[in-house]
Design an enzyme around this catalytic site. Sequence first.
Site, short mmCIF file in Angstrom:
data_model
loop_
_atom_site.label_atom_id
_atom_site.label_comp_id
_atom_site.label_asym_id
_atom_site.label_seq_id
_atom_site.Cartn_x
_atom_site.Cartn_y
_atom_site.Cartn_z
N VAL A 198 0.81 -1.18 0.09
CA VAL A 198 -0.07 -0.14 -0.05
C VAL A 198 1.03 1.15 -0.12
O VAL A 198 0.40 2.45 -0.11
CB VAL A 198 -1.13 0.00 1.24
CG1 VAL A 198 -1.87 -1.06 0.97
CG2 VAL A 198 -0.41 -0.03 2.63
N ASN A 202 -6.69 -0.48 7.26
CA ASN A 202 -6.21 -1.23 8.60
C ASN A 202 -4.66 -1.62 8.76
O ASN A 202 -4.33 -1.66 9.63
CB ASN A 202 -7.08 -2.53 8.56
CG ASN A 202 -6.15 -3.57 9.66
OD1 ASN A 202 -6.24 -3.34 10.76
ND2 ASN A 202 -5.45 -4.44 9.28
N TYR A 219 5.23 6.15 16.02
CA TYR A 219 3.76 5.30 16.02
C TYR A 219 2.86 6.15 16.46
O TYR A 219 1.58 6.47 15.84
CB TYR A 219 3.99 4.01 16.85
CG TYR A 219 2.76 3.28 16.73
CD1 TYR A 219 2.25 2.79 15.59
CD2 TYR A 219 1.71 3.03 17.77
CE1 TYR A 219 1.06 2.07 15.45
CE2 TYR A 219 0.47 2.45 17.81
CZ TYR A 219 0.32 1.97 16.43
OH TYR A 219 -0.77 1.15 16.33
N GLY A 246 -7.22 -0.25 22.16
CA GLY A 246 -6.27 -0.35 22.84
C GLY A 246 -5.21 -1.51 22.46
O GLY A 246 -5.52 -1.92 21.23
O1 NJP Z 1 -0.98 -5.84 12.93
P1 NJP Z 1 -0.31 -7.00 12.22
P2 NJP Z 1 -2.53 -5.68 13.60
N1 NJP Z 1 1.37 -3.07 2.22
O2 NJP Z 1 1.01 -6.85 12.14
C1 NJP Z 1 -0.23 -5.49 6.47
C2 NJP Z 1 -3.61 -1.07 14.55
N2 NJP Z 1 -3.82 -1.27 16.21
O3 NJP Z 1 -3.52 -6.50 12.88
O4 NJP Z 1 1.85 -6.79 3.92
C3 NJP Z 1 0.34 -3.74 2.55
O5 NJP Z 1 -0.93 -8.40 12.86
C4 NJP Z 1 0.44 -6.64 6.80
O6 NJP Z 1 0.41 -7.38 5.68
P3 NJP Z 1 1.50 -7.82 5.03
C5 NJP Z 1 -2.24 -1.27 13.94
O7 NJP Z 1 -1.77 0.14 14.17
C6 NJP Z 1 -3.16 -2.57 16.50
O8 NJP Z 1 -2.44 -5.99 15.06
O9 NJP Z 1 1.24 -9.30 4.28
N3 NJP Z 1 -0.07 -4.18 3.85
C7 NJP Z 1 -0.83 -7.24 7.75
O10 NJP Z 1 -1.93 -7.75 7.06
C8 NJP Z 1 -2.66 -1.31 12.41
O11 NJP Z 1 -3.06 -0.15 11.87
C9 NJP Z 1 -3.14 -2.59 17.89
O12 NJP Z 1 2.72 -8.10 5.95
C10 NJP Z 1 0.82 -4.01 4.89
C11 NJP Z 1 -1.06 -6.03 8.67
O13 NJP Z 1 -0.72 -4.89 7.91
C12 NJP Z 1 -3.95 -2.16 12.71
O14 NJP Z 1 -4.55 -2.05 14.09
C13 NJP Z 1 -3.60 -1.85 18.69
C14 NJP Z 1 1.89 -3.29 4.60
C15 NJP Z 1 -0.75 -5.66 10.10
O15 NJP Z 1 -0.90 -6.91 10.82
C16 NJP Z 1 -3.68 -3.47 12.37
O16 NJP Z 1 -2.62 -4.11 13.37
C17 NJP Z 1 -4.01 -0.67 18.34
C18 NJP Z 1 2.26 -2.87 3.57
N4 NJP Z 1 3.27 -1.96 3.11
C19 NJP Z 1 -4.11 -0.29 16.95
N5 NJP Z 1 2.64 -3.11 5.73
C20 NJP Z 1 -2.49 -3.85 18.32
N6 NJP Z 1 -2.26 -5.11 17.78
O17 NJP Z 1 -2.17 -3.97 19.86
C21 NJP Z 1 1.99 -3.93 6.74
O18 NJP Z 1 -4.40 0.51 19.21
N7 NJP Z 1 0.67 -4.25 5.93
#
Ligand code: NJP
Length: 225
Positions: A58, A79, A144, A175
């Site tokens: 993205v 997301n 962040y 959170g």
């Molecule tokens: O994170 P994770 P979460 N292009 O690491 C994708 C927020 N949040 O589900 O590309 C396209 O399991 C990556 O896909 P891949 C947080 O800030 C979290 O916990 O295949 N996609 C994967 O699907 C974030 O905004 C917490 O590696 C890209 C996903 O992003 C959202 O929730 C607390 C990419 C990350 O999966 C999802 O986080 C909070 C790219 N360049 C907010 N780079 C928490 N977990 O505690 C990454 O307050 N992705």
Amino acid sequence: MPTALVTGASRGIGRAIALRLAADHDVVAVARSADALQALARGIEARGGRCRAIPLDVTDAAAVRERLAGVEVDVLVNNAGVGVMKPLLEMAPEEWARQLDVNVNALYHVTRAVLPGMVDRGRGYVITIGSLAGRNTFAGGTAYTGTKHFVIGFSESLMLEVRDRGVRVSVVMPGSVDTDFGRGRTGAEWKLTADEVADAVAYLVSTPPHALVSRVEMRPAIPKK
Ligand code: NJP
């Protein structure tokens, strides 16, 4: 069937949102991990749903424009996000840039690609996953928390720009969620689950078109052990 595009759908919160919305949406699943997206699509199709996987970084503006051109989206869930929690003095330029590219700049690339269609059709929903770190601060959070503060400004300004054109915009601010994000999954009972965040997104989408819950803050309701 309306279409929901979810970024970061390969794992964690995005995958849970894609699975949840698949009950009443055709899903367009975006992330870089093609195999994980294919597995998600097979899982959704096994349950009778429809899912199109679009492997995509993205942060690549040209690729986003090209791959999302002509994709009609009713619900966009921004997301995808990354977090590198370390003091500024220890943060490498690449770590700084990656957080801004994924958490901030990609919001422009992806939203800009699908929003014109929503405005033309006079309906749509843009939901961005922010964080309570968007209104809190902590040591190790210069990049962040900065990006997540940006997410609130982005989402709530966009909401005011398009709400009278049939497009609703909300920010969901969880959170701690038990995913592989940042320092990784712990299995800690006190954390929110990805499914609970997906529930909040599904709730927003289910609200009537004339009602707009523009900000959702959610936190674990049991104490840390
Ligand atoms: O994170 P994770 P979460 N292009 O690491 C994708 C927020 N949040 O589900 O590309 C396209 O399991 C990556 O896909 P891949 C947080 O800030 C979290 O916990 O295949 N996609 C994967 O699907 C974030 O905004 C917490 O590696 C890209 C996903 O992003 C959202 O929730 C607390 C990419 C990350 O999966 C999802 O986080 C909070 C790219 N360049 C907010 N780079 C928490 N977990 O505690 C990454 O307050 N992705």
